[in-house]
Design a protein around this motif. Structure first.
Motif, PDB file in Angstrom:
ATOM      1  N   GLN A 101      15.095  11.020  -7.281  1.00 15.38           N
ATOM      2  CA  GLN A 101      14.415  10.458  -6.123  1.00 15.38           C
ATOM      3  C   GLN A 101      15.425   9.668  -5.295  1.00 15.38           C
ATOM      4  OE1 GLN A 101      13.139   9.687  -9.366  1.00 15.38           O
ATOM      5  NE2 GLN A 101      12.000  11.587  -9.199  1.00 15.38           N
ATOM      6  N   ARG A 102      15.255   9.769  -3.976  1.00 14.34           N
ATOM      7  CA  ARG A 102      16.090   8.995  -3.063  1.00 14.34           C
ATOM      8  C   ARG A 102      15.227   7.886  -2.464  1.00 14.34           C
ATOM      9  NH1 ARG A 102      18.706  12.089   1.831  1.00 14.34           N
ATOM     10  NH2 ARG A 102      16.573  11.910   2.556  1.00 14.34           N
ATOM     11  N   ARG A 103      15.725   6.652  -2.583  1.00 12.30           N
ATOM     12  CA  ARG A 103      15.021   5.476  -2.081  1.00 12.30           C
ATOM     13  C   ARG A 103      15.949   4.676  -1.173  1.00 12.30           C
ATOM     14  NH1 ARG A 103      12.763   5.949  -7.262  1.00 12.30           N
ATOM     15  NH2 ARG A 103      10.510   5.703  -7.273  1.00 12.30           N
ATOM     16  N   CYS A 104      15.331   3.889  -0.318  1.00 13.15           N
ATOM     17  CA  CYS A 104      16.084   3.056   0.605  1.00 13.15           C
ATOM     18  C   CYS A 104      16.455   1.726  -0.049  1.00 13.15           C
ATOM     19  CB  CYS A 104      15.237   2.799   1.848  1.00 13.15           C
ATOM     20  SG  CYS A 104      16.059   1.765   3.077  1.00 13.15           S
ATOM     21  N   ARG A 105      17.700   1.307   0.191  1.00 10.72           N
ATOM     22  CA  ARG A 105      18.180  -0.037  -0.209  1.00 10.72           C
ATOM     23  C   ARG A 105      18.642  -0.731   1.068  1.00 10.72           C
ATOM     24  NH1 ARG A 105      22.808   0.993  -4.487  1.00 10.72           N
ATOM     25  NH2 ARG A 105      23.767   0.866  -2.465  1.00 10.72           N
ATOM     26  N   PRO A 106      17.988  -1.825   1.421  1.00  7.46           N
ATOM     27  CA  PRO A 106      18.377  -2.496   2.667  1.00  7.46           C
ATOM     28  C   PRO A 106      19.545  -3.459   2.461  1.00  7.46           C
ATOM     29  CG  PRO A 106      16.486  -3.604   1.734  1.00  7.46           C
ATOM     30  CD  PRO A 106      16.790  -2.419   0.833  1.00  7.46           C
ATOM     31  N   ASP A 107      20.358  -3.593   3.480  1.00  9.10           N
ATOM     32  CA  ASP A 107      21.351  -4.661   3.523  1.00  9.10           C
ATOM     33  C   ASP A 107      20.596  -5.952   3.857  1.00  9.10           C
ATOM     34  OD1 ASP A 107      23.269  -2.727   3.122  1.00  9.10           O
ATOM     35  OD2 ASP A 107      24.005  -2.738   5.203  1.00  9.10           O
ATOM     36  N   ALA A 108      21.231  -7.085   3.655  1.00  6.22           N
ATOM     37  CA  ALA A 108      20.611  -8.371   3.974  1.00  6.22           C
ATOM     38  C   ALA A 108      20.164  -8.383   5.435  1.00  6.22           C
ATOM     39  CB  ALA A 108      21.604  -9.498   3.710  1.00  6.22           C
ATOM     40  N   GLY A 109      18.930  -8.827   5.641  1.00  6.42           N
ATOM     41  CA  GLY A 109      18.394  -8.926   6.996  1.00  6.42           C
ATOM     42  C   GLY A 109      17.779  -7.647   7.525  1.00  6.42           C
ATOM     43  N   HIS A 110      17.704  -6.606   6.722  1.00  2.42           N
ATOM     44  CA  HIS A 110      17.113  -5.336   7.154  1.00  2.42           C
ATOM     45  C   HIS A 110      15.897  -5.010   6.278  1.00  2.42           C
ATOM     46  CE1 HIS A 110      21.112  -5.046   8.938  1.00  2.42           C
ATOM     47  NE2 HIS A 110      20.561  -4.221   9.805  1.00  2.42           N
ATOM     48  N   ILE A 111      15.036  -4.158   6.790  1.00  2.00           N
ATOM     49  CA  ILE A 111      13.834  -3.743   6.065  1.00  2.00           C
ATOM     50  C   ILE A 111      13.840  -2.215   5.963  1.00  2.00           C
ATOM     51  CG2 ILE A 111      11.310  -3.694   6.077  1.00  2.00           C
ATOM     52  CD1 ILE A 111      11.395  -6.309   7.670  1.00  2.00           C
ATOM     53  N   CYS A 112      13.503  -1.728   4.773  1.00  2.00           N
ATOM     54  CA  CYS A 112      13.450  -0.280   4.540  1.00  2.00           C
ATOM     55  C   CYS A 112      12.062   0.276   4.831  1.00  2.00           C
ATOM     56  CB  CYS A 112      13.753   0.029   3.076  1.00  2.00           C
ATOM     57  SG  CYS A 112      15.497   0.017   2.675  1.00  2.00           S
ATOM     58  N   PRO A 113      12.007   1.511   5.284  1.00  2.00           N
ATOM     59  CA  PRO A 113      10.711   2.187   5.340  1.00  2.00           C
ATOM     60  C   PRO A 113      10.252   2.468   3.905  1.00  2.00           C
ATOM     61  CG  PRO A 113      12.473   3.685   5.991  1.00  2.00           C
ATOM     62  CD  PRO A 113      13.091   2.343   5.777  1.00  2.00           C
ATOM     63  N   LEU A 114       8.952   2.453   3.684  1.00  2.00           N
ATOM     64  CA  LEU A 114       8.418   2.733   2.341  1.00  2.00           C
ATOM     65  C   LEU A 114       8.380   4.249   2.147  1.00  2.00           C
ATOM     66  CD1 LEU A 114       5.546   0.098   2.242  1.00  2.00           C
ATOM     67  CD2 LEU A 114       7.834  -0.026   1.192  1.00  2.00           C
ATOM     68  N   LEU A 115       9.492   4.774   1.768  1.00  2.00           N
ATOM     69  CA  LEU A 115       9.682   6.213   1.687  1.00  2.00           C
ATOM     70  C   LEU A 115      10.463   6.567   0.429  1.00  2.00           C
ATOM     71  CD1 LEU A 115       9.939   9.079   3.235  1.00  2.00           C
ATOM     72  CD2 LEU A 115      10.482   7.561   5.069  1.00  2.00           C
ATOM     73  N   VAL A 116       9.980   7.534  -0.305  1.00  2.00           N
ATOM     74  CA  VAL A 116      10.709   8.075  -1.451  1.00  2.00           C
ATOM     75  C   VAL A 116      10.848   9.572  -1.216  1.00  2.00           C
ATOM     76  CG1 VAL A 116      10.693   8.480  -3.940  1.00  2.00           C
ATOM     77  CG2 VAL A 116       9.837   6.316  -3.019  1.00  2.00           C
ATOM     78  N   THR A 117      12.065  10.066  -1.291  1.00  2.00           N
ATOM     79  CA  THR A 117      12.317  11.495  -1.080  1.00  2.00           C
ATOM     80  C   THR A 117      12.605  12.140  -2.428  1.00  2.00           C
ATOM     81  OG1 THR A 117      13.273  11.007   1.077  1.00  2.00           O
ATOM     82  CG2 THR A 117      13.734  13.182   0.149  1.00  2.00           C
ATOM     83  N   PRO A 118      11.738  13.063  -2.878  1.00  2.00           N
ATOM     84  CA  PRO A 118      11.997  13.735  -4.162  1.00  2.00           C
ATOM     85  C   PRO A 118      13.001  14.871  -3.993  1.00  2.00           C
ATOM     86  CG  PRO A 118       9.915  14.479  -3.260  1.00  2.00           C
ATOM     87  CD  PRO A 118      10.451  13.447  -2.306  1.00  2.00           C
ATOM     88  N   TRP A 119      13.717  15.156  -5.076  1.00  2.00           N
ATOM     89  CA  TRP A 119      14.642  16.296  -5.164  1.00  2.00           C
ATOM     90  C   TRP A 119      14.303  17.011  -6.454  1.00  2.00           C
ATOM     91  CZ3 TRP A 119      18.258  18.155  -8.574  1.00  2.00           C
ATOM     92  CH2 TRP A 119      19.190  19.082  -8.094  1.00  2.00           C
ATOM     93  N   LYS A 120      14.186  18.338  -6.396  1.00  4.31           N
ATOM     94  CA  LYS A 120      13.755  19.094  -7.576  1.00  4.31           C
ATOM     95  C   LYS A 120      14.372  20.489  -7.560  1.00  4.31           C
ATOM     96  CE  LYS A 120       9.549  21.122  -9.526  1.00  4.31           C
ATOM     97  NZ  LYS A 120       8.093  21.203  -9.387  1.00  4.31           N
ATOM     98  N   VAL A 121      14.891  20.900  -8.715  1.00  5.08           N
ATOM     99  CA  VAL A 121      15.372  22.265  -8.920  1.00  5.08           C
ATOM    100  C   VAL A 121      14.772  22.769 -10.225  1.00  5.08           C
ATOM    101  CG1 VAL A 121      17.403  23.684  -9.421  1.00  5.08           C
ATOM    102  CG2 VAL A 121      17.517  21.967  -7.623  1.00  5.08           C
ATOM    103  N   THR A 122      14.266  23.973 -10.222  1.00  5.53           N
ATOM    104  CA  THR A 122      13.714  24.604 -11.423  1.00  5.53           C
ATOM    105  C   THR A 122      14.788  25.492 -12.027  1.00  5.53           C
ATOM    106  OG1 THR A 122      11.513  24.583 -10.449  1.00  5.53           O
ATOM    107  CG2 THR A 122      11.868  26.083 -12.316  1.00  5.53           C
ATOM    108  N   VAL A 123      15.022  25.313 -13.338  1.00 11.20           N
ATOM    109  CA  VAL A 123      16.034  26.094 -14.032  1.00 11.20           C
ATOM    110  C   VAL A 123      15.367  26.911 -15.140  1.00 11.20           C
ATOM    111  CG1 VAL A 123      18.182  26.019 -15.380  1.00 11.20           C
ATOM    112  CG2 VAL A 123      17.761  24.308 -13.591  1.00 11.20           C
ATOM    113  N   GLU A 124      15.553  28.221 -15.080  1.00 13.94           N
ATOM    114  CA  GLU A 124      15.076  29.094 -16.139  1.00 13.94           C
ATOM    115  C   GLU A 124      16.269  29.502 -17.000  1.00 13.94           C
ATOM    116  OE1 GLU A 124      12.659  33.262 -16.943  1.00 13.94           O
ATOM    117  OE2 GLU A 124      13.081  32.648 -14.884  1.00 13.94           O
TER     118      GLU A 124
END
Length: 145
Positions: free
Chosen positions: A120-143
Motif C-alpha cells: 500500500q502507498r500512503r501519504c507522509r506529510p512534511d511539517a506544516g503540510h496535510i495529506c489527503p486521506l488516500l491509500v493506493t493499493p498495489w497487487k500482483v497475482t503469481v501462479e
C-alpha cells in the motif's frame, strides 16, 4: 620433439571423448530427458507499473518487487513492505522500506498454487503540510506451476 607428441596425445583423446559425450547428451536434454533437463531458476522483477498484473513462475524462481515512492512539495507517498498472501506458495526472503519511501522485497516460489503480492502507498506529510486521506493499493497475482 617425440616427447611433446606423447604428452599431447592423451589430452587430445580426452577432449575428443568429452565432445562425443556432450553430443550424445544433447538430444536427450532437448527432449526433457537426462541429467540436463533441470531448468535454471529465473528472477522476475516487478515495479510500480506492474500493478494489477498476473505472472507465472516456476518453483525455485525468485520474484523481486521494487516500488518507488512519489514526492511532491511537502508530501511523500511511501510504500509498505510487500507481503505474500500465501507463504507456502511465495515465501518472502527479504523485504523492507527505505527512508525515501521506496519499498522492496524478494519472494521465492516454493510450491504450486496461486498467491498475491500486495503493498500500500500512503501519504507522509512534511511539517506544516496535510495529506489527503488516500491509500493506493498495489497487487500482483503469481501462479506457481
Amino acid at each position: 620433439m617425440v616427447e611433446t607428441k606423447r604428452s599431447a596425445a592423451p589430452w587430445g583423446t580426452a577432449l575428443a571423448l568429452v565432445a562425443v559425450m556432450a553430443a550424445a547428451a544433447a538430444p536427450a536434454a532437448a527432449h526433457g530427458r537426462g541429467p540436463d533437463r533441470a531448468r535454471l531458476a529465473q528472477r522476475i522483477t516487478l515495479t510500480n507499473s506492474d500493478n494489477g498484473r498476473s505472472v507465472t513462475a516456476s518453483s525455485g524462481d525468485d520474484i523481486e518487487v521494487r516500488l518507488t515512492s512519489y514526492r511532491e512539495p511537502g508530501l511523500t507517498y511511501s510504500w509498505s513492505t510487500p507481503t505474500s498472501s500465501n507463504s507456502t506458495v511465495l515465501r518472502r526472503t527479504t523485504g523492507g522500506t527505505a527512508p525515501n519511501g521506496n519499498a522492496s522485497a524478494t519472494f521465492r516460489a516454493e510450491g504450486d498454487g496461486t498467491a498475491t503480492i500486495t503493498a500500500q502507498r500512503r501519504c507522509r506529510p512534511d511539517a506544516g503540510h496535510i495529506c489527503p486521506l488516500l491509500v493506493t493499493p498495489w497487487k500482483v497475482t503469481v501462479e506457481v506451476k
